[in-house]
Design an enzyme around this catalytic site. Structure first.
Site, mmCIF file in Angstrom:
data_model
loop_
_atom_site.group_PDB
_atom_site.id
_atom_site.type_symbol
_atom_site.label_atom_id
_atom_site.label_comp_id
_atom_site.label_asym_id
_atom_site.label_seq_id
_atom_site.Cartn_x
_atom_site.Cartn_y
_atom_site.Cartn_z
ATOM 1 N N SER A 134 0.828 -1.206 0.000
ATOM 2 C CA SER A 134 0.000 0.000 0.000
ATOM 3 C C SER A 134 0.864 1.259 0.000
ATOM 4 C CB SER A 134 -0.873 0.036 1.265
ATOM 5 O OG SER A 134 -1.544 1.282 1.371
ATOM 6 N N TYR A 147 -1.954 -0.847 10.576
ATOM 7 C CA TYR A 147 -2.111 -1.202 9.155
ATOM 8 C C TYR A 147 -0.841 -0.848 8.385
ATOM 9 C CZ TYR A 147 -3.936 -1.271 4.374
ATOM 10 O OH TYR A 147 -4.118 -1.527 3.026
HETATM 11 N N1 LIG Z 1 -8.850 -0.538 -1.095
HETATM 12 C C1 LIG Z 1 -7.762 0.214 -0.986
HETATM 13 O O1 LIG Z 1 -7.782 1.467 -1.041
HETATM 14 C C2 LIG Z 1 -6.407 -0.426 -0.807
HETATM 15 C C3 LIG Z 1 -5.281 0.391 -0.904
HETATM 16 C C4 LIG Z 1 -4.021 -0.188 -0.746
HETATM 17 C C5 LIG Z 1 -3.894 -1.537 -0.503
HETATM 18 N N2 LIG Z 1 -5.028 -2.306 -0.409
HETATM 19 C C6 LIG Z 1 -4.832 -3.736 -0.153
HETATM 20 O O2 LIG Z 1 -5.473 -4.456 -1.197
HETATM 21 C C7 LIG Z 1 -5.898 -5.732 -0.696
HETATM 22 C C8 LIG Z 1 -7.370 -5.945 -1.019
HETATM 23 O O3 LIG Z 1 -8.092 -4.944 -0.361
HETATM 24 P P1 LIG Z 1 -9.611 -4.585 -0.756
HETATM 25 O O4 LIG Z 1 -9.744 -3.127 -0.624
HETATM 26 O O5 LIG Z 1 -9.989 -5.252 -2.022
HETATM 27 O O6 LIG Z 1 -10.359 -5.231 0.507
HETATM 28 P P2 LIG Z 1 -11.719 -6.082 0.639
HETATM 29 O O7 LIG Z 1 -12.717 -5.655 -0.361
HETATM 30 O O8 LIG Z 1 -12.052 -6.016 2.083
HETATM 31 O O9 LIG Z 1 -11.252 -7.574 0.247
HETATM 32 C C9 LIG Z 1 -10.384 -8.267 1.086
HETATM 33 C C10 LIG Z 1 -10.276 -9.707 0.611
HETATM 34 O O10 LIG Z 1 -9.341 -10.390 1.447
HETATM 35 C C11 LIG Z 1 -9.947 -11.581 1.938
HETATM 36 N N3 LIG Z 1 -9.464 -11.850 3.285
HETATM 37 C C12 LIG Z 1 -9.439 -11.014 4.352
HETATM 38 N N4 LIG Z 1 -8.949 -11.644 5.445
HETATM 39 C C13 LIG Z 1 -8.668 -12.925 5.042
HETATM 40 C C14 LIG Z 1 -8.171 -14.080 5.718
HETATM 41 N N5 LIG Z 1 -7.866 -14.069 7.032
HETATM 42 N N6 LIG Z 1 -8.024 -15.214 4.996
HETATM 43 C C15 LIG Z 1 -8.321 -15.242 3.670
HETATM 44 N N7 LIG Z 1 -8.798 -14.188 2.981
HETATM 45 C C16 LIG Z 1 -8.983 -13.048 3.669
HETATM 46 C C17 LIG Z 1 -11.454 -11.311 1.932
HETATM 47 O O11 LIG Z 1 -12.168 -12.510 1.725
HETATM 48 P P3 LIG Z 1 -12.960 -13.337 2.888
HETATM 49 O O12 LIG Z 1 -13.505 -12.334 3.857
HETATM 50 O O13 LIG Z 1 -13.939 -14.100 2.083
HETATM 51 O O14 LIG Z 1 -11.919 -14.220 3.469
HETATM 52 C C18 LIG Z 1 -11.596 -10.462 0.669
HETATM 53 O O15 LIG Z 1 -11.720 -11.283 -0.470
HETATM 54 C C19 LIG Z 1 -5.600 -5.716 0.815
HETATM 55 O O16 LIG Z 1 -4.365 -6.353 1.044
HETATM 56 C C20 LIG Z 1 -5.479 -4.229 1.122
HETATM 57 O O17 LIG Z 1 -4.663 -3.981 2.247
HETATM 58 C C21 LIG Z 1 -6.275 -1.799 -0.557
#
Ligand SMILES: NC(=O)c1ccc[n+]([C@@H]2O[C@H](COP(=O)([O-])OP(=O)(O)OC[C@H]3O[C@@H](n4cnc5c(N)ncnc54)[C@H](OP(=O)(O)O)[C@@H]3O)[C@@H](O)[C@H]2O)c1
Length: 254
Positions: A134, A147
């Protein structure tokens, strides 16, 4: 290409998995939510699924077996699964820090350990590891201690891993997204400059990783803004402090 995407039931991971399947990849999608995974299988015949809680260090070997039952080798893995918790001072829930490290750092390493034997089986082009960190690590933010630290650990680990895996002809890319519109950020109660549509974000990531860069941070406008924190730390701290009137405004970037 045999590709594994973690965290594929929501947000960025779901968009990446569907886009890769549409490109003809044989995608293995993972997460905990089995209904969400079944939904992906119903959408694309190029998607198979393996449900797995990435914090479960005791089942790494069986995860390798379950993945290899679908594909004996992996060419690309996108370690995307993660979550986000903030610390609310003056009385933060300190256990959130351990949870963030367990999911975002150690959880990602569990997936790496499960996939490495199958990456080493990859033939043809060099296997590729992509991890989603991130841009939060580029500047200090209020409440982001846990985080941010978990993502900073991820960046350092994979930047060093790149050196050790070069001898095995395995490439490593660390992707640092800015704010992307997903269920994770929809919980945020603060302004998110240059907030990006999730499909736009996954499109940019897939385009960029074709060149196997070491690191990829986007959008550039956010990187420039965050660089202020290094150039003018006192101004940055004033700007991001809770309640500061100087905070940049919200808006989805298409
Ligand atoms: N959105 C942003 O602005 C942003 C910015 C920078 C980085 N990121 C990173 O991008 C990645 C995806 O984020 P997102 O925004 O798409 O979040 P999201 O919509 O909350 O999706 C998170 C995904 O991770 C899975 N997950 C969470 N905990 C888990 C666990 N213990 N075991 C297995 N799967 C797990 C969830 O599936 P289940 O709940 O079905 O397990 C879900 O599919 C993350 O690493 C986040 O830190 C996001």
């Amino acid at each position: 290409m045999n590709t594994w995407v973690t965290g594929a039931t929501s947000g960025l991971g779901k968009s990446l998995a569907l886009a890769l399947a549409a490109q003809g990849h044989n995608v293995i999608a993972s997460a905990r939510n089995r209904i969400g995974l079944k939904g992906l299988e119903a959408i694309s015949g190029n998607i198979a699924t393996v449900d797995y809680d990435i914090c479960d260090e005791s089942n790494i070997d069986s995860l390798t077996e379950r993945l290899s039952a679908i594909s004996p080798r992996l060419d690309l893995i996108i370690l995307n699964a993660g979550s986000c918790e903030y610390l609310d001072f003056p009385e933060p829930d300190w256990s959130a820090t351990r949870r963030m490290m367990e999911v975002n750092f150690f959880g990602t390493l569990n997936c790496l350990r499960a996939a490495l034997p199958l990456l080493r089986e990859s033939s043809g082009q060099r296997p590729h590891i992509v991890t989603i960190a991130s841009q939060v690590t580029a500047a200090p933010f209020p409440r982001a201690e846990a985080y941010g630290a978990s993502k900073a650990a991820l960046q350092y680990f994979f930047d060093s891993l790149r050196i050790d895996l070069a001898t095995a002809n395995i490439d490593v890319t660390v992707v640092n997204p800015g704010f992307v519109d997903t269920p994770l950020t929809r919980k945020n109660d603060f302004d998110m400059p240059f907030l990006m549509d999730v499909n736009e974000a996954s499109k940019r990531i897939l385009k960029k990783i074709e060149a196997r860069p070491r690191n990829y941070s986007f959008p550039t406008r956010l990187s420039v803004l965050l660089s202020l924190s290094k150039i003018m730390p006192a101004f940055w701290q004033k700007m991001v402090s809770p309640g500061s009137a100087d905070q940049p405004r919200r808006g989805i970037e298409k």
